[in-house]
Enzyme design. Sequence first.
Site, PDB file in Angstrom:
ATOM      1  CG  HIS A 254      -1.748   1.083   1.556  1.00 15.97           C
ATOM      2  ND1 HIS A 254      -3.126   0.981   1.518  1.00 15.97           N
ATOM      3  CD2 HIS A 254      -1.496   2.364   1.937  1.00 15.97           C
ATOM      4  CE1 HIS A 254      -3.668   2.153   1.859  1.00 15.97           C
ATOM      5  NE2 HIS A 254      -2.701   3.001   2.115  1.00 15.97           N
TER       6      HIS A 254
ATOM      7  CG  HIS B 282      -0.319   7.063   0.972  1.00 18.75           C
ATOM      8  ND1 HIS B 282      -1.442   7.845   0.985  1.00 18.75           N
ATOM      9  CD2 HIS B 282      -0.672   5.906   1.587  1.00 18.75           C
ATOM     10  CE1 HIS B 282      -2.421   7.201   1.598  1.00 18.75           C
ATOM     11  NE2 HIS B 282      -1.984   6.018   1.974  1.00 18.75           N
TER      12      HIS B 282
ATOM     13  CB  CYS C  26      -3.755   8.506   7.451  1.00 22.23           C
ATOM     14  SG  CYS C  26      -4.248   8.136   9.151  1.00 22.23           S
TER      15      CYS C  26
HETATM   16  N1  COA Z   1     -17.409   2.249  15.653  1.00 18.28           N
HETATM   17  C1  COA Z   1     -18.143   3.318  16.028  1.00 18.28           C
HETATM   18  N2  COA Z   1     -17.968   3.965  17.188  1.00 18.28           N
HETATM   19  C2  COA Z   1     -17.012   3.518  18.020  1.00 18.28           C
HETATM   20  C3  COA Z   1     -16.217   2.413  17.698  1.00 18.28           C
HETATM   21  C4  COA Z   1     -16.432   1.780  16.455  1.00 18.28           C
HETATM   22  N3  COA Z   1     -15.686   0.758  16.033  1.00 18.28           N
HETATM   23  N4  COA Z   1     -15.364   2.204  18.718  1.00 18.28           N
HETATM   24  C5  COA Z   1     -15.609   3.133  19.635  1.00 18.28           C
HETATM   25  N5  COA Z   1     -16.610   3.935  19.219  1.00 18.28           N
HETATM   26  C6  COA Z   1     -17.178   5.113  19.892  1.00 18.28           C
HETATM   27  C7  COA Z   1     -17.518   4.916  21.355  1.00 18.28           C
HETATM   28  O1  COA Z   1     -18.813   4.448  21.517  1.00 18.28           O
HETATM   29  C8  COA Z   1     -17.358   6.313  21.902  1.00 18.28           C
HETATM   30  O2  COA Z   1     -18.481   7.073  21.531  1.00 18.28           O
HETATM   31  P1  COA Z   1     -19.028   8.258  22.475  1.00 18.28           P
HETATM   32  O3  COA Z   1     -17.938   9.294  22.525  1.00 18.28           O
HETATM   33  O4  COA Z   1     -20.241   8.736  21.745  1.00 18.28           O
HETATM   34  O5  COA Z   1     -19.289   7.620  23.783  1.00 18.28           O
HETATM   35  C9  COA Z   1     -16.192   6.859  21.103  1.00 18.28           C
HETATM   36  O6  COA Z   1     -16.168   6.117  19.877  1.00 18.28           O
HETATM   37  C10 COA Z   1     -14.869   6.677  21.818  1.00 18.28           C
HETATM   38  O7  COA Z   1     -14.783   5.331  22.254  1.00 18.28           O
HETATM   39  P2  COA Z   1     -13.503   4.728  22.970  1.00 18.28           P
HETATM   40  O8  COA Z   1     -13.717   3.275  23.170  1.00 18.28           O
HETATM   41  O9  COA Z   1     -13.158   5.563  24.186  1.00 18.28           O
HETATM   42  O10 COA Z   1     -12.449   4.871  21.867  1.00 18.28           O
HETATM   43  P3  COA Z   1     -11.295   5.919  21.677  1.00 18.28           P
HETATM   44  O11 COA Z   1     -11.686   7.311  21.973  1.00 18.28           O
HETATM   45  O12 COA Z   1     -10.117   5.348  22.361  1.00 18.28           O
HETATM   46  O13 COA Z   1     -11.129   5.814  20.075  1.00 18.28           O
HETATM   47  C11 COA Z   1     -11.247   4.486  18.046  1.00 18.28           C
HETATM   48  C12 COA Z   1     -10.717   4.610  19.464  1.00 18.28           C
HETATM   49  C13 COA Z   1     -10.468   3.383  17.387  1.00 18.28           C
HETATM   50  C14 COA Z   1     -12.723   4.169  18.092  1.00 18.28           C
HETATM   51  C15 COA Z   1     -11.044   5.810  17.307  1.00 18.28           C
HETATM   52  O14 COA Z   1      -9.742   6.274  17.534  1.00 18.28           O
HETATM   53  C16 COA Z   1     -11.267   5.701  15.830  1.00 18.28           C
HETATM   54  O15 COA Z   1     -12.353   5.395  15.357  1.00 18.28           O
HETATM   55  N6  COA Z   1     -10.233   5.964  15.015  1.00 18.28           N
HETATM   56  C17 COA Z   1     -10.336   5.913  13.589  1.00 18.28           C
HETATM   57  C18 COA Z   1      -9.056   5.421  13.032  1.00 18.28           C
HETATM   58  C19 COA Z   1      -9.059   5.524  11.533  1.00 18.28           C
HETATM   59  O16 COA Z   1     -10.026   5.308  10.849  1.00 18.28           O
HETATM   60  N7  COA Z   1      -7.883   5.855  10.994  1.00 18.28           N
HETATM   61  C20 COA Z   1      -7.699   5.982   9.595  1.00 18.28           C
HETATM   62  C21 COA Z   1      -7.483   4.675   8.924  1.00 18.28           C
HETATM   63  S1  COA Z   1      -5.996   3.839   9.335  1.00 18.28           S
HETATM   64 ZN    ZN Z   2      -3.263   4.754   3.123  1.00 20.39          ZN
END
Ligand code: COA
Ligand code: ZN
Length: 300
Positions: A206, A208, A239
Amino acid sequence: MNTEHISINEVGPRDGLQAQSQHLTLTQRQQLVEALLAANLRQIEVGSFVSPKAVPQMAGTDALFAALHAPEGVRLSALVPNMRGYENAVAAGVKTVAVVASATETMNQKNINMSLAQAFEVSRSIIERGHSEGITVQAYLSVAFECPFEGPVEPDLIRAQAQQLAAWGADEIVIADTIGAANPAQVQSLMTPLIAEHGSERLACHFHDTRAMGLANVFAAIQSGVRRFDSALGGLGGCPFAPGAKGNVATEDVVMMCEQMGFSTGVDMPALLRAVALVSEMTGVQQGGRAHYWITNNAA
Ligand code: COA
Ligand code: ZN
């Protein structure tokens, strides 16, 4: 004539759209995936099951899966950052999930708010559960060449991490240059031993195109025996949690290079260029790698 196949996993609807300031509607996201299916892309990453607060562009991926109908033999996948994402994906009918562990401590914290150890533990539990439930699991190793926070990543570390993911049973291990920092010599020296260890069916790359070396890195990986690549139509991508990450290598450029070298990709180029035009219109940003201009100006 070399007619070996190169598999393209189109990540534009996920990696591409998550980086756009313009948030597409579910209908637009569906139209984009359908345009990619019309271009005969057989593997498409449709979205992610992540926190909508973290990545609002990916909200509603469950409804998108419900609206899509994959033709026979097409693999529609989704990124899942944790077990909750896995469960939501499976409930939405997803059969292939991508788990993402980064090679470094800081990148895991910035991306998914987990330590490196926690991120690998999540990958392990999703791989194992996926297997017991008939779900294919792609395991990503992000920032595999360089981390925006910790700098260059040692190839030996990536080999050890890939070995771990393989031992847990990952169906595919994806070596990701998340910020586009690799050069072709590094790609070849990392991918050649990895291919020897794991084989070309189980590894993917993958890339970029941040430093204009995306396509050169694809070529270097092909020379090392890699036959599976992620790419994004129009060179979309990035990202939100990795500073400096620019777009993925453009699908149309990868397809043009591979086809001109005698590999088959199965992709319908005119239909792919229509999908690029569609996404440009939807995002309001002119997209496109280089192939687009050459083909448009040289078509008979
Ligand atoms: N889908 C939807 N919502 C989710 C979830 C999931 N898989 N996992 C956690 N959540 C929600 C929780 O319910 C919580 O919601 P609230 O604030 O309304 O109560 C919130 O997200 C935070 O949850 P928490 O368990 O404390 O997670 P976090 O704050 O440590 O965040 C992730 C962890 C992974 C959920 C978050 O960082 C994330 O979604 N990151 C996205 C990463 C991404 O897509 N990166 C790019 C691609 S590599
Ligand atoms: Zn990528």
